[in-house]
Design a protein around this motif. Structure first.
Motif, PDB file in Angstrom:
ATOM      1  N   ASP A  41      10.940   0.513   8.866  1.00 12.60           N
ATOM      2  CA  ASP A  41      11.648   1.526   8.090  1.00 12.60           C
ATOM      3  C   ASP A  41      13.010   0.954   7.706  1.00 12.60           C
ATOM      4  O   ASP A  41      13.833   0.666   8.584  1.00 12.60           O
ATOM      5  CB  ASP A  41      11.823   2.786   8.937  1.00 12.60           C
TER       6      ASP A  41
ATOM      7  N   THR B 146      -2.905  -7.230   7.269  1.00 10.91           N
ATOM      8  CA  THR B 146      -2.125  -6.038   6.976  1.00 10.91           C
ATOM      9  C   THR B 146      -0.910  -6.054   7.894  1.00 10.91           C
ATOM     10  O   THR B 146      -1.055  -6.067   9.119  1.00 10.91           O
ATOM     11  CB  THR B 146      -2.938  -4.751   7.206  1.00 10.91           C
TER      12      THR B 146
ATOM     13  N   ASP C 266       0.252   4.331   0.286  1.00 13.79           N
ATOM     14  CA  ASP C 266      -0.155   5.409   1.193  1.00 13.79           C
ATOM     15  C   ASP C 266       0.229   5.108   2.641  1.00 13.79           C
ATOM     16  O   ASP C 266       0.778   5.958   3.347  1.00 13.79           O
ATOM     17  CB  ASP C 266      -1.664   5.653   1.089  1.00 13.79           C
ATOM     18  N   THR C 267      -0.062   3.886   3.086  1.00 14.55           N
ATOM     19  CA  THR C 267       0.232   3.522   4.478  1.00 14.55           C
ATOM     20  C   THR C 267       1.596   2.856   4.618  1.00 14.55           C
ATOM     21  O   THR C 267       2.094   2.699   5.725  1.00 14.55           O
ATOM     22  CB  THR C 267      -0.833   2.551   5.009  1.00 14.55           C
ATOM     23  N   HIS C 268       2.186   2.461   3.498  1.00 18.79           N
ATOM     24  CA  HIS C 268       3.443   1.708   3.469  1.00 18.79           C
ATOM     25  C   HIS C 268       3.335   0.453   4.341  1.00 18.79           C
ATOM     26  O   HIS C 268       4.217   0.125   5.128  1.00 18.79           O
ATOM     27  CB  HIS C 268       4.631   2.567   3.903  1.00 18.79           C
ATOM     28  N   LYS C 269       2.197  -0.213   4.184  1.00 17.25           N
ATOM     29  CA  LYS C 269       1.987  -1.500   4.831  1.00 17.25           C
ATOM     30  C   LYS C 269       1.804  -2.558   3.754  1.00 17.25           C
ATOM     31  O   LYS C 269       1.488  -2.243   2.602  1.00 17.25           O
ATOM     32  CB  LYS C 269       0.776  -1.448   5.759  1.00 17.25           C
TER      33      LYS C 269
ATOM     34  N   ASP D 243      -0.240  -5.607   2.364  1.00 12.92           N
ATOM     35  CA  ASP D 243      -1.515  -6.323   2.407  1.00 12.92           C
ATOM     36  C   ASP D 243      -1.275  -7.755   1.935  1.00 12.92           C
ATOM     37  O   ASP D 243      -0.704  -7.984   0.863  1.00 12.92           O
ATOM     38  CB  ASP D 243      -2.547  -5.639   1.515  1.00 12.92           C
TER      39      ASP D 243
ATOM     40  N   ALA E 152       2.421  -4.249   9.205  1.00 19.26           N
ATOM     41  CA  ALA E 152       3.177  -2.999   9.289  1.00 19.26           C
ATOM     42  C   ALA E 152       4.639  -3.290   8.957  1.00 19.26           C
ATOM     43  O   ALA E 152       5.234  -4.227   9.500  1.00 19.26           O
ATOM     44  CB  ALA E 152       3.055  -2.406  10.689  1.00 19.26           C
TER      45      ALA E 152
ATOM     46  N   ASP F 297       0.863  -1.183   0.000  1.00 22.23           N
ATOM     47  CA  ASP F 297       0.000   0.000   0.000  1.00 22.23           C
ATOM     48  C   ASP F 297       0.899   1.231   0.000  1.00 22.23           C
ATOM     49  O   ASP F 297       1.611   1.484   0.981  1.00 22.23           O
ATOM     50  CB  ASP F 297      -0.896  -0.005   1.244  1.00 22.23           C
TER      51      ASP F 297
END
Length: 245
Positions: A112, A107, A93-96, A98, A109, A91
């Motif tokens: 970094d 999902t 936008d969320t940098h997760k 899926d 997380a 994703d």
């Protein structure tokens, strides 16, 4: 951008190989597939893993990098059956990540990548001996050696591949030659390695069938194998154990 569909068994084996050395890893995404290089906190063991785009049912990726908590990822992948297909989608936008499989949607997380250790450089080593043996023989010897010691010597003597562990009172040795080996390029070499690390590596060798071991004298050992019809390649580098006089 990253979206992929892959066999659960292939992805499980790949992540198991990586997590046998490290708990977290930076994965590089390119149009050609996924890859990671990571070293354990003690700088004793390193893994290099490449998963070609051809190992996937579908692979769409542009240049990028993601950080993954391998323990959490392994737990999620454990919910999939080996015959399942797993869909991965980043994703933006969320940098997760899926993850979809068998009707489940997760999902995850991501970490970094800048907070993780930089990818190590694979060392250039002069390792004259090369031995190919079955995965099962390697695992059985590690298990036997753990019963008597915390370290094991690995070498070649007069064309015979030798794995040996010596404890305070017990001793186990395995000699392999001729038809016992899949292949050998002999050289008289011998090095000593920690069984804790060798045991972890043996747990990461899944679905390979056979492994190739590159040896020198008192040098790191390189353990390589492939799976997914050669579309996933794994290389471990383990530093030798140095005993004080």
């Amino acid at each position: 951008m990253f979206r992929a569909i892959i066999s659960a068994e292939i992805l499980q084996d790949a992540i198991k190989a990586a997590s046998s050395v490290v708990d977290e890893a930076r994965f590089e995404i390119t149009p050609e597939g996924l890859s990671t290089r990571a070293v354990d906190p003690a700088n004793a063991a390193m893994i290099s893993l490449e998963l070609s785009k051809d190992a996937f049912v579908l692979f769409e990726g542009t240049e990028g990098e993601i950080g993954i908590d391998l323990s959490r990822f392994t737990d999620i992948l454990g919910m999939a059956g080996k015959s399942d297909e797993i869909e991965l989608k980043l994703d933006p936008d969320t940098h997760k990540l899926d993850i979809s499989m068998g009707g489940f949607s997760y999902t995850l997380a991501l970490l970094d990548p800048s907070t993780l250790r930089n990818a190590p450089v694979v060392p250039a080593l002069d390792l004259p001996a090369e031995i190919t043996i079955s995965e099962n023989v390697f695992k059985r010897m590690i298990k036997a050696a753990e019963m008597v010691s915390d370290h094991m010597s690995v070498g070649v003597q007069n064309g015979i591949f030798v794995m040996e562990a010596v404890g305070d009172s017990d001793h186990v040795r395995l000699d392999l030659t001729g038809s016992d080996l899949i292949a050998i390029t002999p050289a008289d070499v011998k090095s000593l390695y920690s069984l804790d690390y060798l045991s972890d590596i043996s747990k990461g060798v899944g679905g390979a069938g056979e492994i190739t071991i590159h040896l020198g004298r008192d040098l790191p050992v390189v353990i390589q194998f492939e799976f997914a019809v050669g579309e996933c390649t794994v290389k471990y580098v383990l530093a030798p154990r140095i005993e004080s006089d």
